[in-house]
Scaffold this active site. Sequence first.
Site, PDB file in Angstrom:
ATOM      1  N   TYR A  80       0.847  -1.209   0.000  1.00 42.73           N
ATOM      2  CA  TYR A  80       0.000   0.000   0.000  1.00 42.73           C
ATOM      3  C   TYR A  80       0.880   1.257   0.000  1.00 42.73           C
ATOM      4  O   TYR A  80       0.646   2.201  -0.737  1.00 42.73           O
ATOM      5  CB  TYR A  80      -0.915   0.005   1.222  1.00 42.73           C
ATOM      6  N   PHE A 132      -9.262  18.687 -25.147  1.00 47.22           N
ATOM      7  CA  PHE A 132      -9.657  17.288 -25.234  1.00 47.22           C
ATOM      8  C   PHE A 132     -10.946  17.169 -24.410  1.00 47.22           C
ATOM      9  O   PHE A 132     -11.164  17.948 -23.493  1.00 47.22           O
ATOM     10  CB  PHE A 132      -8.552  16.351 -24.702  1.00 47.22           C
ATOM     11  N   THR A 133     -11.792  16.197 -24.765  1.00 45.38           N
ATOM     12  CA  THR A 133     -13.138  16.112 -24.142  1.00 45.38           C
ATOM     13  C   THR A 133     -13.095  16.141 -22.608  1.00 45.38           C
ATOM     14  O   THR A 133     -13.762  16.962 -21.980  1.00 45.38           O
ATOM     15  CB  THR A 133     -13.859  14.823 -24.594  1.00 45.38           C
ATOM     16  N   ASP A 223       0.135  18.412 -21.576  1.00 42.54           N
ATOM     17  CA  ASP A 223      -0.545  17.112 -21.604  1.00 42.54           C
ATOM     18  C   ASP A 223       0.283  16.217 -22.515  1.00 42.54           C
ATOM     19  O   ASP A 223       0.289  16.377 -23.739  1.00 42.54           O
ATOM     20  CB  ASP A 223      -1.977  17.279 -22.141  1.00 42.54           C
ATOM     21  N   LYS A 266      -1.838   5.643 -22.940  1.00 41.26           N
ATOM     22  CA  LYS A 266      -1.251   5.958 -24.247  1.00 41.26           C
ATOM     23  C   LYS A 266       0.273   6.004 -24.094  1.00 41.26           C
ATOM     24  O   LYS A 266       0.959   5.165 -24.636  1.00 41.26           O
ATOM     25  CB  LYS A 266      -1.771   7.310 -24.740  1.00 41.26           C
ATOM     26  N   ARG A 389     -15.567  11.782 -33.877  1.00 41.12           N
ATOM     27  CA  ARG A 389     -14.959  12.963 -33.257  1.00 41.12           C
ATOM     28  C   ARG A 389     -15.515  14.164 -34.009  1.00 41.12           C
ATOM     29  O   ARG A 389     -14.880  14.769 -34.842  1.00 41.12           O
ATOM     30  CB  ARG A 389     -13.427  12.903 -33.339  1.00 41.12           C
ATOM     31  N   PHE A 455     -21.400  11.390 -26.013  1.00 42.50           N
ATOM     32  CA  PHE A 455     -20.916  10.409 -26.991  1.00 42.50           C
ATOM     33  C   PHE A 455     -20.691   9.028 -26.386  1.00 42.50           C
ATOM     34  O   PHE A 455     -20.707   8.030 -27.081  1.00 42.50           O
ATOM     35  CB  PHE A 455     -19.635  10.905 -27.684  1.00 42.50           C
TER      36      PHE A 455
HETATM   37  N1  F0G Z   1      -5.480  13.885 -22.791  1.00 39.69           N
HETATM   38  C1  F0G Z   1      -5.449  13.401 -24.052  1.00 39.69           C
HETATM   39  C2  F0G Z   1      -4.740  14.160 -25.110  1.00 39.69           C
HETATM   40  C3  F0G Z   1      -6.111  12.201 -24.341  1.00 39.69           C
HETATM   41  O1  F0G Z   1      -6.086  11.719 -25.578  1.00 39.69           O
HETATM   42  C4  F0G Z   1      -6.786  11.504 -23.304  1.00 39.69           C
HETATM   43  C5  F0G Z   1      -7.516  10.284 -23.573  1.00 39.69           C
HETATM   44  C6  F0G Z   1      -6.780  12.059 -22.023  1.00 39.69           C
HETATM   45  C7  F0G Z   1      -6.111  13.258 -21.802  1.00 39.69           C
HETATM   46  C8  F0G Z   1      -7.479  11.384 -20.883  1.00 39.69           C
HETATM   47  O2  F0G Z   1      -6.754  10.259 -20.501  1.00 39.69           O
HETATM   48  O3  F0G Z   1      -8.300   8.336 -20.976  1.00 39.69           O
HETATM   49  O4  F0G Z   1      -6.340   8.094 -19.447  1.00 39.69           O
HETATM   50  O5  F0G Z   1      -8.287   9.410 -18.751  1.00 39.69           O
HETATM   51  N2  F0G Z   1      -7.830   9.895 -24.722  1.00 39.69           N
HETATM   52  C9  F0G Z   1      -8.557   8.658 -25.028  1.00 39.69           C
HETATM   53  C10 F0G Z   1      -8.825   8.572 -26.505  1.00 39.69           C
HETATM   54  C11 F0G Z   1      -9.770   8.441 -24.213  1.00 39.69           C
HETATM   55  O6  F0G Z   1      -9.505   7.613 -26.901  1.00 39.69           O
HETATM   56  O7  F0G Z   1      -8.366   9.400 -27.273  1.00 39.69           O
HETATM   57  P1  F0G Z   1      -7.466   8.961 -19.882  1.00 39.69           P
END
Ligand code: F0G
Length: 482
Positions: A80, A132-133, A223, A266, A389, A455
């Site tokens: 832990y 980003f979303t 990021d 990623k 997208r 989405f």
């Molecule tokens: N920033 C970027 C540029 C991303 O592409 C993503 C995730 C995140 C932040 C958030 O990271 O998923 O680990 O919480 N992109 C995924 C995609 C979901 O399908 O492009 P996460």
Amino acid sequence: MANVRFYSGDTVPLEMHKVRIVQKLNFMPIERRLEAMREAGNNTFLLRNRDIFLDMLTDSGTNAMSDNQLAAMIQADDSYAGSETFYKLDNKIKEIFGKQFFLPAHQGRACEHILAQTFVKPGSIVPMNYHFTTTKSHIVLKGGKVEEILIDEGLNVNSEHPFKGNIDIDKLKALIQEHGTDKIAFVRLEAGTNLIGGQPFSLENMIEVRKVCDEYGLMIILDASLLADNLYFIKQREEKCKNMSIREITRAMSDLSDIIYFSARKLGCARGGGMCLNSKKLYLKIRELVPLYEGFLTYGGMSVREIEAIAVGLEETMDEDMINQGPQFIAYMTEELKKRGVPVVTPPGGLGCHLNAMEFVNHIPQQQYPAGALGAALFIVSGIRGMERGTISEQRDENGNETFANMELLRLALPRRVFTLSQVKYAVDRISWLYQNRSLIGGLTFVDEPKILRFFFGILTTVNDWQDKLVAKFKEDFGDSL
Ligand code: F0G
């Protein structure tokens, strides 16, 4: 990867790895694919893997791991608090990024949550190359506002600008002058800018952004989720960086950032995430929230096995032969589609090949979600799952009106080291067929529309019986072939 010239004269991307573990794929007949798409409410997020042939939804958590990553996972030290595994990653972060403090989180959006909680207040402005979303949702949820100050070429799908993810320096200065520095929470730079087609920014642009931020005393948050692709493009496309190693470019980018966060789903080809920085004061501030939302500081919501895999994956990311696999396959797919007249985002970026739905199905109005409709059609005719997208990925405004997306893209992600060239060729073939028959594709409309991040769970239906007609034409042309 190596782009190798064949005796025939073609240049072909050749894999620099061999496949030692495989997973059997399902390839369902078109009738089942149509049924599956209807069951999923025309939303590719709601499909089940058993119905999918090639999953190009995302590269998130779906990259293939290496033998060394898998081996490291077995050695993970579970505890832990004080796990040795955590310190391995902590050391790797220090070594690669030169940042003294590392804070773990369970994935990228968890970092965004914590950073928004720490730095964004009601009325805050957050300038960035592009949102980003999840990033935008966390900032908006705290009462902040996202301001996109991308160069104009960034939104031009056919531009050949090598760095469409660059920030427009004049727009940045104008924004600071308009709002004053107090209102600006930080400047966010997204590597491999996701929603505009995985497009990079240049090191030169980052240096310019740093100069402005230094002048006004603003912080840069990078990021780095899609850093691997951005690093590859800087090395390939930026004259001044041709002789720098991937490690040197990484270090240069890190030195220009105050805080770096990443999704390890990623970056590092594993699962998890984290933030790193040099300021002890800020570290202590951010640290308060990690045990509250994520878990103790030496795991942050991640399994120790994944932490081991990230440490190895980050090291592998410093190898140009590894990080070029995605971009070179994407370039191949994009060029082959372009040759066949299919509208794609150029120049080829990272993450995936992006179809330009605004042009592909230019007879479908934005109110009927062209990119979503194209995604449903492509799945039916090929078993390939892409990700919308476009406008479905946006949110309605305060008055309930649609916010039409700047771009209507269907993203076809190529997770790293996963697909083979013949699978990419199959994708090119079915997309070209669909393009020839594009007039058969019709629009979509919502049946059930969630308020936030619609989405993910939205249910849609077709505006007429276009999908039956598409299936009939497919059977006419391909007979019993899958
Ligand atoms: N920033 C970027 C540029 C991303 O592409 C993503 C995730 C995140 C932040 C958030 O990271 O998923 O680990 O919480 N992109 C995924 C995609 C979901 O399908 O492009 P996460």
